[in-house]
Write an enzyme that holds these catalytic residues in place. Sequence first.
Site, short mmCIF file in Angstrom:
data_model
loop_
_atom_site.label_atom_id
_atom_site.label_comp_id
_atom_site.label_asym_id
_atom_site.label_seq_id
_atom_site.Cartn_x
_atom_site.Cartn_y
_atom_site.Cartn_z
N ARG A 83 0.92 -1.22 -0.05
CA ARG A 83 -0.42 -0.10 0.03
C ARG A 83 0.39 1.54 -0.05
NH1 ARG A 83 -5.80 0.07 0.97
NH2 ARG A 83 -6.64 1.20 -0.08
N GLY A 85 2.21 2.46 -3.40
CA GLY A 85 2.58 2.25 -4.44
C GLY A 85 3.51 1.92 -5.33
N GLU A 109 -5.18 -13.17 -14.54
CA GLU A 109 -6.65 -13.87 -13.48
C GLU A 109 -6.23 -13.55 -12.31
OE1 GLU A 109 -4.60 -17.00 -15.29
OE2 GLU A 109 -6.33 -16.82 -17.22
N ASN A 114 -9.45 -11.74 -3.59
CA ASN A 114 -7.95 -10.90 -3.70
C ASN A 114 -8.39 -9.77 -3.67
OD1 ASN A 114 -5.49 -9.50 -3.90
ND2 ASN A 114 -4.58 -11.44 -4.94
N TYR A 121 -6.45 -3.28 -10.09
CA TYR A 121 -6.54 -3.70 -11.13
C TYR A 121 -7.95 -3.11 -12.00
CZ TYR A 121 -3.74 -7.24 -10.21
OH TYR A 121 -2.69 -8.08 -10.08
#
Length: 154
Positions: A83, A85, A109, A114, A121
């Site tokens: 977390r 970057g 995938e 998650n 994403y």
Amino acid sequence: MTGLSDTLGLVSLDETDLPAMHRIERAGHLYPWSERVFMDCIRSGYYLDGAMQDDRLLGFAVVMPILNEWHILNLCVDPAVHRRGVGRYLMNYVLDQAVKSDIASLWLEVRIGNAAARQLYETLGFEQVGLRKGYYPAKAGREDALVLMRPVAS
Ligand SMILES: CC(C)(COP(=O)(O)OP(=O)(O)OC[C@H]1O[C@@H](n2cnc3c(N)ncnc32)[C@H](O)[C@@H]1OP(=O)(O)O)[C@@H](O)C(=O)NCCC(=O)NCCS
């Protein structure tokens, strides 16, 4: 915690980086790849991109090119710097290279559970295009994989 992206450098990883990669892999994934799998990726000519701070590897991405598609096979960041970057830095690099290489789309995938990776994403414009039932081993049986894709604008 502050972001690290201003202090990171990008390197292409090779066999000499295997111990550092595998240390992060074991710390980051419940079911880590073996070193053999990393070796196979290197020998197959896949792209292994590392995010470095000074001499320390903080995370990596493994990309398999298939014609004009790139498949992101692995993305893993040292849990000590989650977390901050690093994952976004690596993904932005892959995206940037995909544009420069005239790639049509990026694929990956991700485990349905998650949340961190799915959030990353999604913010980068990936969308679900498929579902692989029971694709991953999990503590309680199997876990589904979402198949995500992002077109690469040329
Ligand atoms: C997923 C992973 C690569 C993210 O790397 P990271 O360096 O921690 O992520 P970043 O700091 O770059 O975060 C980028 C964005 O991802 C999302 N994100 C990251 N961690 C998150 C968390 N714990 N919860 C929710 N969203 C999260 C956020 O959108 C975040 O942006 P923000 O911090 O501005 O809100 C990292 O958690 C990891 O290595 N996990 C283990 C391996 C793994 O699951 N790999 C992905 C396999 S598909």
